[in-house]
Design a protein around this motif. Structure first.
Motif, mmCIF file in Angstrom:
data_model
loop_
_atom_site.group_PDB
_atom_site.id
_atom_site.type_symbol
_atom_site.label_atom_id
_atom_site.label_comp_id
_atom_site.label_asym_id
_atom_site.label_seq_id
_atom_site.Cartn_x
_atom_site.Cartn_y
_atom_site.Cartn_z
ATOM 1 N N ILE A 139 0.971 -1.206 0.059
ATOM 2 C CA ILE A 139 0.101 0.251 0.037
ATOM 3 C C ILE A 139 0.934 1.347 -0.008
ATOM 4 O O ILE A 139 0.653 2.154 -0.693
ATOM 5 C CB ILE A 139 -0.965 -0.115 1.235
ATOM 6 C CG1 ILE A 139 -2.122 -1.148 1.055
ATOM 7 C CG2 ILE A 139 -1.669 1.258 1.225
ATOM 8 C CD1 ILE A 139 -2.698 -1.537 2.240
ATOM 9 N N SER A 140 1.867 1.369 0.976
ATOM 10 C CA SER A 140 2.794 2.371 0.793
ATOM 11 C C SER A 140 3.446 2.656 -0.571
ATOM 12 O O SER A 140 3.573 3.996 -0.847
ATOM 13 C CB SER A 140 4.025 2.205 1.812
ATOM 14 O OG SER A 140 3.429 2.030 3.262
ATOM 15 N N SER B 225 3.568 6.274 -5.325
ATOM 16 C CA SER B 225 3.626 6.494 -6.450
ATOM 17 C C SER B 225 2.809 7.592 -6.941
ATOM 18 O O SER B 225 2.859 8.413 -8.125
ATOM 19 C CB SER B 225 3.590 5.239 -7.328
ATOM 20 O OG SER B 225 2.238 4.778 -7.197
ATOM 21 N N ARG B 226 1.501 7.841 -6.216
ATOM 22 C CA ARG B 226 0.449 8.744 -6.721
ATOM 23 C C ARG B 226 0.438 10.085 -5.701
ATOM 24 O O ARG B 226 -0.311 10.944 -6.227
ATOM 25 C CB ARG B 226 -0.636 8.084 -6.397
ATOM 26 C CG ARG B 226 -1.049 6.777 -7.335
ATOM 27 C CD ARG B 226 -2.252 6.175 -7.401
ATOM 28 N NE ARG B 226 -2.583 5.182 -8.417
ATOM 29 C CZ ARG B 226 -2.823 3.798 -7.819
ATOM 30 N NH1 ARG B 226 -2.955 3.679 -6.928
ATOM 31 N NH2 ARG B 226 -2.701 3.058 -8.982
ATOM 32 N N TRP C 141 3.131 13.549 3.981
ATOM 33 C CA TRP C 141 2.192 13.108 5.147
ATOM 34 C C TRP C 141 1.135 12.029 4.609
ATOM 35 O O TRP C 141 1.002 11.090 5.174
ATOM 36 C CB TRP C 141 1.355 14.344 5.802
ATOM 37 C CG TRP C 141 2.245 15.116 6.334
ATOM 38 C CD1 TRP C 141 2.667 16.578 6.053
ATOM 39 C CD2 TRP C 141 3.106 15.040 7.717
ATOM 40 N NE1 TRP C 141 3.353 17.341 6.789
ATOM 41 C CE2 TRP C 141 3.844 16.221 7.883
ATOM 42 C CE3 TRP C 141 2.909 13.980 8.297
ATOM 43 C CZ2 TRP C 141 4.304 16.377 8.953
ATOM 44 C CZ3 TRP C 141 4.091 14.189 9.813
ATOM 45 C CH2 TRP C 141 4.577 15.159 9.740
ATOM 46 N N VAL C 142 0.941 12.142 3.400
ATOM 47 C CA VAL C 142 0.167 11.142 2.719
ATOM 48 C C VAL C 142 0.745 9.969 2.440
ATOM 49 O O VAL C 142 0.446 8.752 2.706
ATOM 50 C CB VAL C 142 -0.612 11.692 1.606
ATOM 51 C CG1 VAL C 142 -1.204 10.602 0.687
ATOM 52 C CG2 VAL C 142 -1.690 13.132 1.657
ATOM 53 N N ARG C 143 1.995 10.053 2.047
ATOM 54 C CA ARG C 143 2.988 9.085 1.889
ATOM 55 C C ARG C 143 3.168 8.345 3.037
ATOM 56 O O ARG C 143 3.554 6.770 3.268
ATOM 57 C CB ARG C 143 4.189 9.298 1.370
ATOM 58 C CG ARG C 143 3.939 9.653 -0.145
ATOM 59 C CD ARG C 143 5.247 9.611 -0.761
ATOM 60 N NE ARG C 143 5.682 11.188 -0.486
ATOM 61 C CZ ARG C 143 6.707 12.046 -0.937
ATOM 62 N NH1 ARG C 143 7.632 11.429 -1.764
ATOM 63 N NH2 ARG C 143 6.757 13.216 -0.491
ATOM 64 N N MET C 144 3.198 8.783 4.163
ATOM 65 C CA MET C 144 3.360 8.108 5.403
ATOM 66 C C MET C 144 2.091 7.677 6.137
ATOM 67 O O MET C 144 2.350 6.868 7.169
ATOM 68 C CB MET C 144 4.065 9.383 6.731
ATOM 69 C CG MET C 144 5.161 9.700 6.380
ATOM 70 S SD MET C 144 6.020 11.003 7.496
ATOM 71 C CE MET C 144 5.274 10.608 8.897
ATOM 72 N N GLY D 222 13.036 -1.298 -2.212
ATOM 73 C CA GLY D 222 11.853 -0.465 -2.012
ATOM 74 C C GLY D 222 10.754 -1.487 -2.685
ATOM 75 O O GLY D 222 9.541 -1.062 -2.629
ATOM 76 N N ASP D 223 11.201 -2.785 -2.891
ATOM 77 C CA ASP D 223 9.752 -3.774 -3.267
ATOM 78 C C ASP D 223 8.996 -3.923 -2.051
ATOM 79 O O ASP D 223 9.334 -4.073 -1.060
ATOM 80 C CB ASP D 223 10.648 -4.865 -3.767
ATOM 81 C CG ASP D 223 10.992 -5.243 -5.141
ATOM 82 O OD1 ASP D 223 10.541 -4.074 -5.838
ATOM 83 O OD2 ASP D 223 11.336 -6.026 -5.589
ATOM 84 N N PRO D 224 7.729 -4.188 -2.048
ATOM 85 C CA PRO D 224 6.969 -4.480 -1.074
ATOM 86 C C PRO D 224 7.102 -5.888 -0.399
ATOM 87 O O PRO D 224 6.767 -6.171 0.668
ATOM 88 C CB PRO D 224 5.567 -4.427 -1.819
ATOM 89 C CG PRO D 224 5.837 -4.560 -3.251
ATOM 90 C CD PRO D 224 7.275 -4.448 -3.703
ATOM 91 N N VAL D 225 7.766 -6.641 -1.276
ATOM 92 C CA VAL D 225 7.967 -8.048 -0.428
ATOM 93 C C VAL D 225 9.565 -8.525 -0.895
ATOM 94 O O VAL D 225 9.901 -8.464 -1.904
ATOM 95 C CB VAL D 225 7.031 -8.845 -0.905
ATOM 96 C CG1 VAL D 225 7.436 -10.245 -0.232
ATOM 97 C CG2 VAL D 225 5.483 -8.766 -0.625
#
Length: 190
Positions: free
Chosen positions: A129-130, A135-136, A141-144, A187-190
């Motif tokens: 989700i992060s 990316s958008r 603050w929104v990214r956090m 930076g990969d999510p997994v």
């Protein structure tokens, strides 16, 4: 060690007596943080959204569930509700604590499985989700927000376990620490 356990009981007693109106909230939060919900709700939702993230949630859930069981065998750890009644520490001035269905867990208490397993297994969801939000969104603050929601949720799960006398604070902390995931370099999510 008795002073640490006594401090944990004092914290739970204060939470129960000062914040009784939060009882239903804590029961709901402990339900949401229950490791069995990883298999019933979180894994299917993650798998539906992203096969890779869903498989990561499933494997991390299975591995940390096993590790939690091994740690509980090694570390043992009393449960607060039972310790209050069996230790004799509160013989003359009993603690004013209430029992809940979660208080009746009889196995070893250290580390907290709710904190360890759920914290570890929800990490791939939070990082996915992060990365989508990052990316958008242009606002820092929104990214956090995904990280803040994740940390707030784990803190609430830990507090709920203390409130319900399922764990001492040090058991919750050990669950949070052992469930922590290493940070990804790429930076990969997994």
């Amino acid at each position: 060690m008795e002073s640490t356990l006594n401090a944990g009981i004092a914290m739970a007693e204060a939470m129960q007596n000062q914040l009784p109106w939060l009882e239903k909230v804590w029961l709901w939060v402990t339900f949401l943080g229950d490791p069995k919900n990883l298999y019933l709700f979180y894994f299917p939702a993650a798998y539906y959204a992203s096969r890779r993230v869903g498989v990561a949630v499933l494997w991390i859930s299975l591995i940390t569930e096993w590790l939690n069981l091994v740690f509980k065998w090694l570390l043992f750890g009393d449960r607060p509700f039972w310790w209050v009644h069996e230790s004799g520490y509160y013989g003359q001035a009993p603690a004013q604590v209430h029992q809940y269905p979660s208080s009746c867990e009889t196995g070893p208490g250290s580390p907290s499985g709710h904190c360890m397993i759920t914290g570890a297994a929800l990490w791939p969801i939070m990082t996915a989700i992060s990365s989508q939000v990052a990316s958008r969104a242009h606002s820092r603050w929104v990214r956090m927000m995904p990280s803040l929601v994740y940390c707030t949720f784990l803190l609430a799960v830990g507090l709920s376990r203390i409130f319900l006398l399922a764990h001492f604070p040090h058991q919750v902390l050990s669950g949070l620490i052992t469930g922590e995931q290493p940070k990804q370099q790429d930076g990969d999510p997994v």
